[in-house]
Design an enzyme around this catalytic site. Structure first.
Site, PDB file in Angstrom:
ATOM      1  N   GLY A  15     -87.776  37.614  42.652  1.00 25.16           N
ATOM      2  CA  GLY A  15     -88.980  36.916  42.193  1.00 25.16           C
ATOM      3  C   GLY A  15     -89.999  37.906  41.666  1.00 25.16           C
ATOM      4  NE  ARG A  76     -84.280  34.416  43.021  1.00 31.50           N
ATOM      5  CZ  ARG A  76     -85.108  35.113  43.791  1.00 31.50           C
ATOM      6  NH1 ARG A  76     -84.671  36.180  44.414  1.00 31.50           N
ATOM      7  NH2 ARG A  76     -86.371  34.759  43.941  1.00 31.50           N
ATOM      8  CG  ASP A 107     -84.786  41.871  52.761  1.00 31.54           C
ATOM      9  OD1 ASP A 107     -85.250  42.970  53.116  1.00 31.54           O
ATOM     10  OD2 ASP A 107     -83.926  41.247  53.404  1.00 31.54           O
ATOM     11  CB  THR A 129     -92.040  39.914  47.701  1.00 30.20           C
ATOM     12  OG1 THR A 129     -92.144  38.565  48.159  1.00 30.20           O
ATOM     13  CG2 THR A 129     -92.083  40.831  48.896  1.00 30.20           C
ATOM     14  CG  ASP A 131     -92.907  34.906  49.937  1.00 29.90           C
ATOM     15  OD1 ASP A 131     -93.837  34.153  49.580  1.00 29.90           O
ATOM     16  OD2 ASP A 131     -91.716  34.685  49.687  1.00 29.90           O
ATOM     17  CG  ASP A 133     -90.876  37.967  52.797  1.00 32.51           C
ATOM     18  OD1 ASP A 133     -91.021  38.760  51.836  1.00 32.51           O
ATOM     19  OD2 ASP A 133     -90.090  37.003  52.746  1.00 32.51           O
ATOM     20  NE  ARG A 158    -113.441  23.088  51.636  1.00 38.12           N
ATOM     21  CZ  ARG A 158    -112.809  24.104  52.215  1.00 38.12           C
ATOM     22  NH1 ARG A 158    -112.946  25.310  51.753  1.00 38.12           N
ATOM     23  NH2 ARG A 158    -112.049  23.892  53.256  1.00 38.12           N
ATOM     24  NE  ARG A 175     -87.032  29.990  49.391  1.00 35.95           N
ATOM     25  CZ  ARG A 175     -87.189  29.904  48.072  1.00 35.95           C
ATOM     26  NH1 ARG A 175     -87.388  28.747  47.509  1.00 35.95           N
ATOM     27  NH2 ARG A 175     -87.128  30.964  47.315  1.00 35.95           N
ATOM     28  CD  GLU A 227     -91.808  27.830  49.115  1.00 36.52           C
ATOM     29  OE1 GLU A 227     -91.312  26.972  48.377  1.00 36.52           O
ATOM     30  OE2 GLU A 227     -91.924  29.021  48.782  1.00 36.52           O
ATOM     31  CG  HIS A 254     -92.964  29.242  39.852  1.00 33.76           C
ATOM     32  ND1 HIS A 254     -92.371  28.114  40.364  1.00 33.76           N
ATOM     33  CD2 HIS A 254     -92.101  30.256  40.074  1.00 33.76           C
ATOM     34  CE1 HIS A 254     -91.178  28.434  40.841  1.00 33.76           C
ATOM     35  NE2 HIS A 254     -90.991  29.721  40.693  1.00 33.76           N
TER      36      HIS A 254
END
Length: 327
Positions: A15, A76, A107, A129, A131, A133, A158, A175, A227, A254
């Protein structure tokens, strides 16, 4: 004596994340300053298999530091997960005379780099990334920009939710990881945040919090959902069934990946790109660049892929404390 590094390849994989271009720029500029040639591999490991490359010089990376996405494109690669694909990629490295490859991504990107290393190609990974993570690095390129994008979107939502006294559910990316949701939830003063690291109890985590907010006099509610914690549409339906509110759902999707990288992402990406080249030219290959306590460090790639970082649940406690009372 380590062999002299004359030419390296750079690729972005998995990503995309804002700041990848800043990392590419830093790798190219640092390599050139060391007298090393650069080859950009397009479309990740697919490009390494098919020989999709471009020679890069200082001009190739002018004015890309402020651009989101990746100028090298990303993909990918199913084929690269096979031994045959890896053998083709290694053949391309040898054909082009690459003495090392810098792989920018998450990763999966690092697992790909490890496969190249096991076939004798020196590699360095740079974590990018949204995320955040990656087990070996406290920070990954793209996270800050994605947070800012989500915060801006939620601030705008808001405004309209307040006007209509409504409940809003916003689904953010993540995810497997709730870093983005939790960070954004704290930054926007969300009523509730749902993350994959914590089993969701709808009554405790959402309905009771909305009830408390209503008792405190508030008439609009913001729920941030990672998500990986469940579909925002499903949760909205449960809220409607439970307490009769009709929440509006926004899936940010996205847009969180795009946009001009923040100063933090540009600066971190630049330091990481510099360090990646240093590892290769100093004969210290097969590393992953990481941040630790604000410093840029490098870790053996085999070790890096086994590392796990604890999720900052103390941040969840902060969120609980500041949302449990009247604002």
């Amino acid at each position: 004596m380590e062999k002299t590094i004359k030419r390296i390849g750079i690729l972005t994989s998995g990503g995309d994340a804002p700041g990848m271009n800043a990392a590419v720029r830093a790798v190219v500029r640092t390599a050139l300053s060391c007298g090393v040639e650069c080859v950009g591999i397009r479309r990740g490991y697919n490009g390494l298999i098919s020989g999709d490359f471009i020679r890069m010089d200082a001009g190739s990376v002018s004015h890309i530091i402020e651009k989101g996405g990746t100028v090298l494109y990303t993909a990918r690669s199913e084929e690269f997960m096979t031994e045959e694909g890896q053998v083709k990629a290694v053949a391309t490295c040898k054909l082009l005379g690459l003495d090392g490859v810098v792989a920018i991504g998450g990763d999966g990107t690092f697992r790909g780099a490890l496969a190249l290393a096991r076939h004798g190609i020196p590699v360095v990974g740079i974590p990018a990334t949204i995320d955040n993570d990656i087990g070996c690095s406290q920070y990954t390129i793209g996270f800050d920009t994605a947070c800012n994008t989500a915060v801006d979107a939620i601030d705008m939502l808001r405004d309209t939710m307040q006007s209509h006294e409504r409940c809003s559910l916003v689904e953010v990316m993540g995810r497997q990881a709730g870093y983005l949701a939790l960070y954004v939830g704290i930054a926007t003063g969300a009523t509730a945040v749902l993350i994959p690291e914590r089993t969701v109890d709808l009554e405790r985590d959402v309905i009771e919090k909305i009830r408390q907010a209503r008792l405190s006099g508030r008439t609009h509610y913001m729920v941030v959902v990672a998500e990986g914690a469940g579909s925002a549409f499903d949760i909205a339906a449960q809220i409607k069934a439970g307490i009769g509110l009709d929440p509006r759902v926004t899936v940010l999707g996205h847009i969180q990946r795009g946009g001009s990288p923040s100063s933090r992402d540009r600066e971190t990406a630049t330091r990481m790109g510099y360090q990646a080249v240093q590892c290769l030219v100093n004969g210290n290959p097969n590393r992953v660049i990481a941040t630790k306590d604000g410093k840029v460090v490098d870790i053996d790639i085999e070790e890096a892929l086994t590392m796990v970082k604890p999720f900052p649940m103390d941040r969840y406690n902060v969120l609980e404390a500041v949302t449990s009372h009247n604002h």
